[in-house]
Each structure stands twice: as structure tokens, then as C-alpha cells.
Design a protein around this motif. Sequence first.
Motif, PDB file in Angstrom:
ATOM      1  N   LEU A   1      13.940 -25.146   6.567  1.00  0.00           N
ATOM      2  CA  LEU A   1      12.661 -25.083   7.279  1.00  0.00           C
ATOM      3  C   LEU A   1      11.789 -24.051   6.569  1.00  0.00           C
ATOM      4  CD1 LEU A   1      13.954 -25.007  10.971  1.00  0.00           C
ATOM      5  CD2 LEU A   1      13.794 -26.945   9.391  1.00  0.00           C
ATOM      6  N   THR A   2      10.632 -24.469   6.096  1.00  0.00           N
ATOM      7  CA  THR A   2       9.767 -23.579   5.315  1.00  0.00           C
ATOM      8  C   THR A   2       8.491 -23.269   6.080  1.00  0.00           C
ATOM      9  OG1 THR A   2      10.602 -24.461   3.222  1.00  0.00           O
ATOM     10  CG2 THR A   2       8.503 -23.315   3.148  1.00  0.00           C
ATOM     11  N   ALA A   3       8.152 -21.982   6.141  1.00  0.00           N
ATOM     12  CA  ALA A   3       6.893 -21.527   6.734  1.00  0.00           C
ATOM     13  C   ALA A   3       6.209 -20.618   5.715  1.00  0.00           C
ATOM     14  CB  ALA A   3       7.146 -20.766   8.026  1.00  0.00           C
ATOM     15  N   THR A   4       5.043 -21.033   5.235  1.00  0.00           N
ATOM     16  CA  THR A   4       4.320 -20.285   4.216  1.00  0.00           C
ATOM     17  C   THR A   4       3.098 -19.615   4.842  1.00  0.00           C
ATOM     18  OG1 THR A   4       5.034 -21.863   2.541  1.00  0.00           O
ATOM     19  CG2 THR A   4       3.203 -20.431   1.968  1.00  0.00           C
ATOM     20  N   TYR A   5       2.928 -18.317   4.566  1.00  0.00           N
ATOM     21  CA  TYR A   5       1.867 -17.542   5.203  1.00  0.00           C
ATOM     22  C   TYR A   5       0.959 -16.876   4.178  1.00  0.00           C
ATOM     23  CZ  TYR A   5       4.516 -17.821   9.581  1.00  0.00           C
ATOM     24  OH  TYR A   5       5.174 -18.258  10.700  1.00  0.00           O
ATOM     25  N   LEU A   6      -0.309 -16.731   4.563  1.00  0.00           N
ATOM     26  CA  LEU A   6      -1.253 -15.854   3.884  1.00  0.00           C
ATOM     27  C   LEU A   6      -1.534 -14.738   4.883  1.00  0.00           C
ATOM     28  CD1 LEU A   6      -2.954 -15.468   1.315  1.00  0.00           C
ATOM     29  CD2 LEU A   6      -4.825 -16.618   2.497  1.00  0.00           C
ATOM     30  N   GLY A   7      -1.170 -13.513   4.510  1.00  0.00           N
ATOM     31  CA  GLY A   7      -1.195 -12.451   5.495  1.00  0.00           C
ATOM     32  C   GLY A   7      -1.948 -11.209   5.064  1.00  0.00           C
ATOM     33  N   ILE A   8      -2.326 -10.439   6.070  1.00  0.00           N
ATOM     34  CA  ILE A   8      -2.986  -9.145   5.882  1.00  0.00           C
ATOM     35  C   ILE A   8      -2.053  -8.073   6.436  1.00  0.00           C
ATOM     36  CG2 ILE A   8      -4.995  -7.734   6.460  1.00  0.00           C
ATOM     37  CD1 ILE A   8      -6.498 -10.388   6.980  1.00  0.00           C
ATOM     38  N   GLN A   9      -1.825  -7.040   5.646  1.00  0.00           N
ATOM     39  CA  GLN A   9      -1.003  -5.922   6.102  1.00  0.00           C
ATOM     40  C   GLN A   9      -1.773  -4.620   5.907  1.00  0.00           C
ATOM     41  OE1 GLN A   9       3.445  -7.718   5.271  1.00  0.00           O
ATOM     42  NE2 GLN A   9       2.741  -6.059   3.992  1.00  0.00           N
ATOM     43  N   LEU A  10      -1.604  -3.697   6.841  1.00  0.00           N
ATOM     44  CA  LEU A  10      -2.223  -2.379   6.758  1.00  0.00           C
ATOM     45  C   LEU A  10      -1.082  -1.361   6.739  1.00  0.00           C
ATOM     46  CD1 LEU A  10      -5.066  -1.174   6.642  1.00  0.00           C
ATOM     47  CD2 LEU A  10      -4.945  -0.848   9.113  1.00  0.00           C
ATOM     48  N   VAL A  11      -0.715  -0.931   5.533  1.00  0.00           N
ATOM     49  CA  VAL A  11       0.494  -0.141   5.335  1.00  0.00           C
ATOM     50  C   VAL A  11       0.158   1.347   5.220  1.00  0.00           C
ATOM     51  CG1 VAL A  11       2.486   0.231   3.847  1.00  0.00           C
ATOM     52  CG2 VAL A  11       1.622  -2.082   4.219  1.00  0.00           C
ATOM     53  N   ASN A  12       0.830   2.170   6.012  1.00  0.00           N
ATOM     54  CA  ASN A  12       0.755   3.620   5.887  1.00  0.00           C
ATOM     55  C   ASN A  12       1.882   4.071   4.974  1.00  0.00           C
ATOM     56  OD1 ASN A  12      -1.272   4.465   8.175  1.00  0.00           O
ATOM     57  ND2 ASN A  12       0.059   2.900   9.055  1.00  0.00           N
ATOM     58  N   LYS A  13       1.538   4.786   3.895  1.00  0.00           N
ATOM     59  CA  LYS A  13       2.539   5.224   2.920  1.00  0.00           C
ATOM     60  C   LYS A  13       2.611   6.757   2.913  1.00  0.00           C
ATOM     61  CE  LYS A  13       3.332   2.826  -0.780  1.00  0.00           C
ATOM     62  NZ  LYS A  13       3.236   2.125  -2.099  1.00  0.00           N
ATOM     63  N   PHE A  14       3.827   7.277   3.053  1.00  0.00           N
ATOM     64  CA  PHE A  14       4.076   8.707   3.015  1.00  0.00           C
ATOM     65  C   PHE A  14       4.931   9.015   1.789  1.00  0.00           C
ATOM     66  CE2 PHE A  14       3.163   7.609   7.374  1.00  0.00           C
ATOM     67  CZ  PHE A  14       2.315   8.635   7.781  1.00  0.00           C
ATOM     68  N   TYR A  15       4.476   9.935   0.966  1.00  0.00           N
ATOM     69  CA  TYR A  15       5.095  10.204  -0.330  1.00  0.00           C
ATOM     70  C   TYR A  15       5.948  11.466  -0.292  1.00  0.00           C
ATOM     71  CZ  TYR A  15       1.871   6.710  -2.188  1.00  0.00           C
ATOM     72  OH  TYR A  15       1.184   5.547  -2.430  1.00  0.00           O
ATOM     73  N   PHE A  16       7.137  11.356  -0.863  1.00  0.00           N
ATOM     74  CA  PHE A  16       8.052  12.480  -1.019  1.00  0.00           C
ATOM     75  C   PHE A  16       8.543  12.453  -2.473  1.00  0.00           C
ATOM     76  CE2 PHE A  16       8.204  10.923   3.301  1.00  0.00           C
ATOM     77  CZ  PHE A  16       7.991  12.066   4.052  1.00  0.00           C
ATOM     78  N   ASN A  17       7.826  13.176  -3.336  1.00  0.00           N
ATOM     79  CA  ASN A  17       8.076  13.121  -4.775  1.00  0.00           C
ATOM     80  C   ASN A  17       7.957  11.675  -5.258  1.00  0.00           C
ATOM     81  OD1 ASN A  17       8.442  15.913  -5.055  1.00  0.00           O
ATOM     82  ND2 ASN A  17      10.560  15.749  -4.341  1.00  0.00           N
ATOM     83  N   LYS A  18       9.010  11.097  -5.804  1.00  0.00           N
ATOM     84  CA  LYS A  18       8.938   9.725  -6.314  1.00  0.00           C
ATOM     85  C   LYS A  18       9.183   8.677  -5.221  1.00  0.00           C
ATOM     86  CE  LYS A  18      10.141  10.619 -11.140  1.00  0.00           C
ATOM     87  NZ  LYS A  18       8.927   9.987 -11.692  1.00  0.00           N
ATOM     88  N   PHE A  19       9.676   9.092  -4.075  1.00  0.00           N
ATOM     89  CA  PHE A  19       9.951   8.154  -2.982  1.00  0.00           C
ATOM     90  C   PHE A  19       8.727   8.020  -2.083  1.00  0.00           C
ATOM     91  CE2 PHE A  19      14.238   9.397  -4.167  1.00  0.00           C
ATOM     92  CZ  PHE A  19      14.920   8.191  -4.112  1.00  0.00           C
ATOM     93  N   ASN A  20       8.591   6.846  -1.459  1.00  0.00           N
ATOM     94  CA  ASN A  20       7.563   6.663  -0.441  1.00  0.00           C
ATOM     95  C   ASN A  20       8.114   5.811   0.696  1.00  0.00           C
ATOM     96  OD1 ASN A  20       6.627   3.705  -1.156  1.00  0.00           O
ATOM     97  ND2 ASN A  20       6.652   4.830  -3.094  1.00  0.00           N
ATOM     98  N   ILE A  21       7.745   6.190   1.892  1.00  0.00           N
ATOM     99  CA  ILE A  21       8.129   5.451   3.099  1.00  0.00           C
ATOM    100  C   ILE A  21       6.880   4.774   3.636  1.00  0.00           C
ATOM    101  CG2 ILE A  21       8.967   5.667   5.473  1.00  0.00           C
ATOM    102  CD1 ILE A  21      10.576   8.101   4.530  1.00  0.00           C
ATOM    103  N   HIS A  22       7.004   3.495   4.024  1.00  0.00           N
ATOM    104  CA  HIS A  22       5.819   2.809   4.502  1.00  0.00           C
ATOM    105  C   HIS A  22       6.099   1.958   5.729  1.00  0.00           C
ATOM    106  CE1 HIS A  22       7.320  -0.090   1.319  1.00  0.00           C
ATOM    107  NE2 HIS A  22       7.466   1.047   0.687  1.00  0.00           N
ATOM    108  N   PHE A  23       5.095   1.894   6.588  1.00  0.00           N
ATOM    109  CA  PHE A  23       5.158   1.010   7.758  1.00  0.00           C
ATOM    110  C   PHE A  23       3.743   0.696   8.224  1.00  0.00           C
ATOM    111  CE2 PHE A  23       3.842   3.785  11.210  1.00  0.00           C
ATOM    112  CZ  PHE A  23       4.041   5.059  10.669  1.00  0.00           C
ATOM    113  N   GLY A  24       3.625  -0.437   8.961  1.00  0.00           N
ATOM    114  CA  GLY A  24       2.323  -0.808   9.485  1.00  0.00           C
ATOM    115  C   GLY A  24       2.324  -2.205  10.071  1.00  0.00           C
ATOM    116  N   PRO A  25       1.200  -2.605  10.659  1.00  0.00           N
ATOM    117  CA  PRO A  25       1.088  -3.925  11.292  1.00  0.00           C
ATOM    118  C   PRO A  25       0.817  -5.025  10.276  1.00  0.00           C
ATOM    119  CG  PRO A  25      -0.953  -2.715  11.554  1.00  0.00           C
ATOM    120  CD  PRO A  25      -0.001  -1.782  10.855  1.00  0.00           C
ATOM    121  N   THR A  26       1.200  -6.251  10.631  1.00  0.00           N
ATOM    122  CA  THR A  26       0.963  -7.429   9.797  1.00  0.00           C
ATOM    123  C   THR A  26       0.311  -8.530  10.633  1.00  0.00           C
ATOM    124  OG1 THR A  26       3.071  -8.551  10.235  1.00  0.00           O
ATOM    125  CG2 THR A  26       3.073  -6.873   8.518  1.00  0.00           C
ATOM    126  N   LEU A  27      -0.568  -9.274  10.005  1.00  0.00           N
ATOM    127  CA  LEU A  27      -1.193 -10.439  10.633  1.00  0.00           C
ATOM    128  C   LEU A  27      -1.106 -11.580   9.626  1.00  0.00           C
ATOM    129  CD1 LEU A  27      -2.788 -11.721  12.976  1.00  0.00           C
ATOM    130  CD2 LEU A  27      -4.887 -10.910  11.866  1.00  0.00           C
TER     131      LEU A  27
END
Length: 201
Positions: A107-133
Motif C-alpha cells: 500500500l503506497t501513500a505519497t505525500y508533499l509536505g511542509i515541516q517546521l523543524v526546530n534545530k538545537f546544536y551541540f558541537n557537531k550534533f543537532n537535535i530537531h523536532f517540529g510539526p508536519t503537514l
Amino acid sequence: MKKLSLLFILLISGLSFAQVTFNPGIRAGANFSHFTNNENYTYYWADDLYYPEANVNMDFKTKTDFYIGLFGNIRFAKFYALQPEINYSRQGTKLDTNVNNWNGQTLTATYLGIQLVNKFYFNKFNIHFGPTLDFLVEHKNFDTENEVDLGLTAGLGYDITKNFGVEARVKKGFIPVYYFNDNHSNVTFQAGVYYTFNMKK
């Protein structure tokens, strides 16, 4: 009072001279997706509880596909950036069921989406989260319940170089995409790479 005024002036000055940068980029990788809520139930002919027609088991297994997207990284501080994204994502699931003509179907579902990602940086690492539509642009082998999916994404990235990095995310949809005997929504794990273009002269 004078100390507070001086502190306020210093804070405002610091904010005014803070450098906000904008850098576009691309991201791409593999999707590992499935639908939620496996189904196990007994189907009765004409609602006759004494004569069951069949026991139906439906397990939604992982489907492998891809995603690709564009983003704009708005860096407000050394430790924080807001990253709007536009992504094309092929998702769905594979059916493992005792119903012969359905077993093994994809079963295939193909999406075109918008995401608003908050990125927090710790040296070379980054953590991100946010809403998707996400807006459904194509579906195969099933009738969809909704053509829009609202969800959340969270993940981790690592900058290998100043411009190039790797990422892993989980995206969970909350709006049912498929209904059989129960509602089923999207779960997608993404693993891929990203490249940020440096816009500084």
C-alpha cells in the motif's frame, strides 16, 4: 536601578548585533514506513454470530522507499536554528495477512509536505523536532480516509563537514490514512543525508 538599566541596554545591544544567517539546502534518504494498529478479528456472514465466515489477521509490515526535500536553515544563534522544509515522501506499508488475494500487497501513500523543524546544536550534533503537514498526492492499492496528514517529527543529525551531514528522524501522523476494521495512521523512520549551501560571501 542603574545596574538594571545598564543590563537592559547591554542585552538590547547584544540582540541588535546578533547575526542571523540564512542557508538553503537539500535532504534525501530512505523511508521505512508502516501503518499503525494490526487487525485480528472474526468476520461473520450476515451478522450471524454462530457461523463465522473467516478469521482475518492483518499485520502492517515495513515498506522501504525514499524521501527528498528542500530546506532553508535560519540560524538565530550558535545553538538554535529554525528550518522550514518542503519534502516529497513515499510512504505506506506492506500487508502480511491470511487473506490470500491481499497477502504481500504494498500500500503506497505519497505525500508533499511542509515541516517546521526546530534545530538545537551541540558541537557537531543537532537535535530537531517540529510539526508536519502532509498533502496526499498519490495512493495505490487502498482507498484513503484523508488526503491530509498532520503529525510530528523528531530526530538527530551529525555534521560531518560544515556543509554535509547525516540524519535520522521519526515522523508520526495523527490523522487516519486507512480504515479497514479500525483506523490506521502513518509511522515513518527516515535515514539520510543533507547538504547546506553556504550563502556567505
